[in-house]
Design a protein around this motif. Structure first.
Motif, PDB file in Angstrom:
ATOM      1  N   UNK A 209       0.819  -1.222   0.000  1.00  0.00           N
ATOM      2  CA  UNK A 209       0.000   0.000   0.000  1.00  0.00           C
ATOM      3  C   UNK A 209       0.851   1.270   0.000  1.00  0.00           C
ATOM      4  N   UNK A 210       2.137   1.136  -0.355  1.00  0.00           N
ATOM      5  CA  UNK A 210       2.962   2.323  -0.569  1.00  0.00           C
ATOM      6  C   UNK A 210       2.579   2.976  -1.890  1.00  0.00           C
ATOM      7  N   UNK A 211       2.998   4.220  -2.073  1.00  0.00           N
ATOM      8  CA  UNK A 211       2.623   4.975  -3.265  1.00  0.00           C
ATOM      9  C   UNK A 211       3.845   5.168  -4.165  1.00  0.00           C
ATOM     10  N   UNK A 212       3.866   4.544  -5.356  1.00  0.00           N
ATOM     11  CA  UNK A 212       4.953   4.843  -6.295  1.00  0.00           C
ATOM     12  C   UNK A 212       4.629   6.092  -7.116  1.00  0.00           C
ATOM     13  N   UNK A 213       5.645   6.885  -7.386  1.00  0.00           N
ATOM     14  CA  UNK A 213       5.458   8.093  -8.195  1.00  0.00           C
ATOM     15  C   UNK A 213       6.600   8.198  -9.191  1.00  0.00           C
ATOM     16  N   UNK A 214       6.312   8.835 -10.329  1.00  0.00           N
ATOM     17  CA  UNK A 214       7.310   9.064 -11.369  1.00  0.00           C
ATOM     18  C   UNK A 214       7.471  10.562 -11.574  1.00  0.00           C
ATOM     19  N   UNK A 215       8.729  11.015 -11.565  1.00  0.00           N
ATOM     20  CA  UNK A 215       9.046  12.418 -11.837  1.00  0.00           C
ATOM     21  C   UNK A 215       9.775  12.493 -13.172  1.00  0.00           C
ATOM     22  N   UNK A 216       9.229  13.258 -14.095  1.00  0.00           N
ATOM     23  CA  UNK A 216       9.861  13.453 -15.401  1.00  0.00           C
ATOM     24  C   UNK A 216      10.556  14.812 -15.389  1.00  0.00           C
ATOM     25  N   UNK A 217      11.875  14.798 -15.572  1.00  0.00           N
ATOM     26  CA  UNK A 217      12.692  16.011 -15.452  1.00  0.00           C
ATOM     27  C   UNK A 217      13.253  16.390 -16.815  1.00  0.00           C
ATOM     28  N   UNK A 218      13.028  17.611 -17.238  1.00  0.00           N
ATOM     29  CA  UNK A 218      13.569  18.105 -18.506  1.00  0.00           C
ATOM     30  C   UNK A 218      14.313  19.409 -18.223  1.00  0.00           C
ATOM     31  N   UNK A 219      15.554  19.475 -18.695  1.00  0.00           N
ATOM     32  CA  UNK A 219      16.354  20.680 -18.470  1.00  0.00           C
ATOM     33  C   UNK A 219      15.856  21.801 -19.380  1.00  0.00           C
ATOM     34  N   UNK A 220      15.627  22.970 -18.798  1.00  0.00           N
ATOM     35  CA  UNK A 220      15.140  24.112 -19.574  1.00  0.00           C
ATOM     36  C   UNK A 220      16.281  24.741 -20.374  1.00  0.00           C
ATOM     37  N   UNK A 221      16.051  24.941 -21.656  1.00  0.00           N
ATOM     38  CA  UNK A 221      16.982  25.634 -22.554  1.00  0.00           C
ATOM     39  C   UNK A 221      18.356  24.954 -22.609  1.00  0.00           C
ATOM     40  N   UNK A 222      18.343  23.632 -22.447  1.00  0.00           N
ATOM     41  CA  UNK A 222      19.616  22.906 -22.521  1.00  0.00           C
ATOM     42  C   UNK A 222      20.241  23.049 -23.905  1.00  0.00           C
ATOM     43  N   UNK A 223      19.402  23.080 -24.941  1.00  0.00           N
ATOM     44  CA  UNK A 223      19.925  23.182 -26.310  1.00  0.00           C
ATOM     45  C   UNK A 223      20.759  24.446 -26.479  1.00  0.00           C
TER      46      UNK A 223
END
Length: 608
Positions: A209-223
C-alpha cells in the motif's frame, strides 16, 4: 597399472570441469590436491604466469609450498620459472647439492624440501605456467611418473584455457547486458531498466500500500547551452546533472536517463503524493544552483512533471507519459517549476496530440497553402514585391490562419519542414512574377526555431540553388522579439544568411520595446514598423513621433522602412509624410492567391 588407472580417473575428473563453472583457481586447487594420488610425491604446487613472469594464480597442497611458489617470483629464479621459460621439464633430485638455483635451493631446504620436479603447462603452442612436484627426501621420479606429471600439467593447462574462455564469454555477456540497460554517457539506468523497475514498484505497492510516483525532469533551454558551449560541454553538464540528482534522491529511488536532456525518477514506497511534490521541489532547487563546466559557471533550471500510480493507470508507459505531460505544462509556465498530472491536463494533452498528428499529416499530404499580400512603393504606388503568408487548408475546419497552427508547429518542430516548404513555394512564385515586377522581392517569415538550428543557413542556400533564385530577391523576416531574446545564435545565423545574399528584415518593430540603436547589432536591410504604431498615425501624436523617429534613424543606418497594417487613406498619406519607403495593408490589398496577384498586376499601370 594402478598408477595408470588413477591417472585415467583424474583425467576424467578434469574433463567434467568443461561442463561445470569451475574457476581457474578451482582447477589449480583440484590439480595440486589430486596429483598426489597419481605421482609418488609429498607435495605439489602450480603457478600461472603472464607477461614478464608475473604470477596471476598460485596454488599448492599446503601453505609452506604456497610460500615456496611465491618465493620463486620474489627471487626471480627457481625450477618452476625455468620450466615456464624454456618449455622443458626441470628435475632437481637433491636441492642440497643443486647449483643451478643458488638463491632458491637453500631457502627451499630451510622449509624442509629436498627435491623438486617442474613441468611446463603447455597449450596452443605456448605456455601458461608450470607445475611443481616436491619430495621431503632426496630422490628421483621414474620416467612413468615424470610422464604422468607432464600429462597432468598439459591437461590442466587446456582446461584452464577453456575456463578462461568461458569466463571471458560470461564477462562479455554481463557487459552487453549492462550496456543494454544503462545509458552510456551517465551510466544511469535507461528506459528499458526503468520500465522493469516501475513494474516491480507497482506490484509491491499492491501488497504494501505504498505509493509509487514518477518524476519526469527536462532541463530548460539545454539546447542553448549545448549550442553555445559545444557538445562536449553539454555532455559534461548532463553528467554533472546526473550526479547531482543522484545525490538528491533517497537511497531506494531509481534515476534514469531516457532522452537527450530528459531524466526520470521512480520514487518507490511513498507515504502519500505530497512526498512526490517535496521531492520535485528539492530537484528544481538543486538544479537551479550553478554548475561549473570547463571552468565556466553554467546556470540552468528544470521543469518537473509528477505522476502518481493510480488504479487502471499503473503501467510504466502510462506513468512516464503522464509525468511527461505534466512536465510539459510546467515548461509552458516558464520552466524551473513542477506540475502534477490531473484530468484537465490529460484532456488538454490529448487535444494537443491530436492537433500535432493532424498538422504532421497536413505537412506530409500537402494541405499547406500560400497567399500573398502585395508590398507597394510609397512614392509611386507600384508593386515592389509580396509577403508570402502560409495557411492550412484543414479538411474539416477550412482555411486556417497562422495563429491557429504556427504556435503548435513551433512547439513540435514542424515549423522547420513547413518553413522549407514556404521557401520553396516562394522561389517558384518568383519565377511567375519576376518579369512583371522590377527588382522583385518576396518576403518569408522565419521563426526562432528555424533560426536557432545550425543547419538553417545551409538549408536556405540549398533551396535557392535548387530553384536558381537570386538571393537578393528573397527577404527573410524575423520578429523583433526573436532578436531581443537572442543568445548569440540568431546573430550568427543572420550573418551567415547575409553572406548568402538574402535580404533581412525586422518584422513587427516596436512590439518588443527595442532600443532604436539596437538595430546596429543586426545585419538587417529593412525595418517593418508594427501595425499598432501605424494605426495611430495622424491621430496619436506619440505614435506619429515614434514612426517618424524610427524612419529617420533607419534611413541614417541605410535601412529601408516598411509600414505594416495600413487600413485607411489617412494612414497611407501619413506614412508617406514621415518618409516610409514601402507599405502594405488591407487598405491597399488583402492577401491574395497567386491568380489574384496576377490580376492585380494586370490592372495596375506600368505593371504586368
Amino acid at each position: 597399472m594402478v598408477q595408470e588407472q588413477r591417472l585415467s580417473e583424474l583425467l576424467v575428473e578434469f574433463a567434467h570441469t568443461l561442463a561445470t563453472d569451475y574457476s581457474t583457481q578451482g582447477i589449480l586447487d583440484h590439480l595440486t590436491t589430486r596429483i598426489l594420488e597419481v605421482v609418488p610425491v609429498t607435495g605439489a604446487g602450480v603457478m600461472l604466469m603472464g607477461r614478464d613472469t608475473d604470477m596471476h594464480f598460485a596454488s599448492a597442497s599446503d601453505d609452506v609450498l604456497l610460500q615456496i611458489e611465491s618465493l620463486q617470483i620474489e627471487l626471480g629464479e627457481g625450477p618452476c620459472l625455468e620450466a615456464y621459460r624454456t618449455g622443458q621439464r626441470v628435475l632437481v633430485p637433491d636441492l642440497n647439492v643443486d647449483e643451478r638455483f643458488r638463491r632458491f635451493s637453500p631457502r627451499a631446504v630451510e622449509k624442509g624440501l629436498a627435491a623438486v620436479f617442474s613441468f611446463p603447462m603447455r597449450a596452443d603452442g605456448g605456455r601458461i605456467g608450470a607445475a611443481d612436484l616436491y619430495l621431503d627426501e632426496p630422490g628421483t621420479l621414474s620416467e612413468a611418473d615424470a610422464t604422468a606429471g607432464q600429462i597432468l600439467a598439459d591437461v590442466a593447462a587446456a582446461y584452464i584455457l577453456n575456463a578462461r574462455g568461458r569466463d571471458a564469454s560470461q564477462e562479455t555477456e554481463r557487459e552487453l547486458r549492462y550496456r543494454a540497460l544503462h545509458d552510456p554517457l551517465t551510466d544511469l539506468p535507461n528506459r528499458t531498466l526503468l520500465h522493469d523497475r516501475i513494474t516491480h514498484a507497482v506490484d509491491r505497492s499492491r501488497r504494501s500500500h505504498g505509493v509509487p510516483a514518477v518524476l519526469f525532469i527536462d532541463l530548460d533551454r539545454f539546447k542553448e547551452v549545448n549550442d553555445s558551449l559545444g557538445h562536449r560541454a553539454g555532455d559534461q553538464l548532463l553528467v554533472a546533472v546526473a550526479r547531482r540528482l543522484h545525490d538528491t534522491l533517497r537511497p531506494g529511488d531509481t534515476l534514469a536517463r531516457v532522452g537527450g536532456d530528459e531524466f526520470v525518477v521512480l520514487c518507490d514506497e511513498l507515504n502519500d503524493a505530497g512526498q512526490a511534490v517535496t521531492m520535485a521541489q528539492r530537484v528544481t532547487g538543486e538544479l537551479a544552483q550553478p554548475f561549473l563546466i570547463g571552468g565556466e559557471e553554467v546556470a540552468i533550471t528544470a521543469s518537473v512533471g509528477i505522476a502518481i500510480a493510480r488504479v487502471g493507470h499503473e503501467t510504466p508507459d502510462t506513468l512516464i507519459q503522464d509525468a511527461d505531460i505534466a512536465m510539459y505544462r510546467a515548461k509552458q509556465r516558464g520552466g524551473g517549476s513542477h506540475e502534477t498530472i490531473d484530468e484537465t491536463i490529460r484532456v488538454q494533452a490529448a487535444h494537443r496530440l491530436r492537433g500535432e498528428d493532424a498538422l504532421r499529416r497536413a505537412v506530409e499530404s500537402g494541405e499547406m497553402r500560400l497567399v500573398y499580400q502585395p508590398i507597394f512603393s510609397v512614392p509611386d504606388g507600384g508593386i515592389r514585391g509580396v509577403e508570402a503568408l502560409v495557411r492550412w487548408e484543414h479538411p474539416d475546419r477550412g482555411l486556417l490562419a497562422p495563429g491557429e497552427f504556427v504556435p503548435l508547429a513551433e512547439e513540435t518542430g514542424l515549423i522547420v519542414p513547413i518553413g522549407l516548404w514556404v521557401l520553396n513555394a516562394a522561389c517558384v512564385a518568383l519565377k511567375r512574377w519576376g518579369s512583371k515586377i522590377p527588382r522583385p522581392i518576396i518576403a518569408v517569415n522565419v521563426s526562432a526555431v528555424q533560426l536557432t538550428r545550425s543547419d538553417f543557413p545551409a538549408a536556405v542556400r540549398s533551396v535557392l540553388r535548387q530553384h536558381d533564385t537570386d538571393p537578393a530577391e528573397i527577404c527573410l523576416e524575423v520578429t523583433e522579439t526573436v532578436l531581443m531574446d537572442d543568445d548569440g545564435r540568431v546573430v550568427r545565423a543572420l550573418e551567415e544568411l547575409k553572406e548568402i545574399g538574402v535580404t533581412l528584415a525586422i518584422d513587427d518593430f516596436g512590439t518588443g520595446y527595442c532600443c532604436l540603436t539596437y538595430l546596429r547589432r543586426f545585419p538587417v536591410d529593412q525595418v517593418k514598423i508594427d501595425r499598432s504604431f501605424v494605426e495611430g498615425l495622424g491621430s496619436d501624436s506619440q505614435d506619429t513621433a515614434i514612426v517618424s523617429a524610427v524612419t529617420n534613424l533607419a534611413h541614417d543606418l541605410g535601412l529601408t522602412v516598411v509600414a505594416e497594417g495600413v487600413e485607411t487613406e489617412q494612414q497611407l498619406r501619413m506614412v508617406g509624410e514621415v518618409g516610409c519607403d514601402l507599405v502594405q495593408g488591407y487598405h491597399l490589398s488583402f492577401p491574395l492567391e497567386a491568380a489574384g496577384i496576377d490580376a492585380l498586376m494586370a490592372s495596375m499601370p506600368g505593371e504586368g
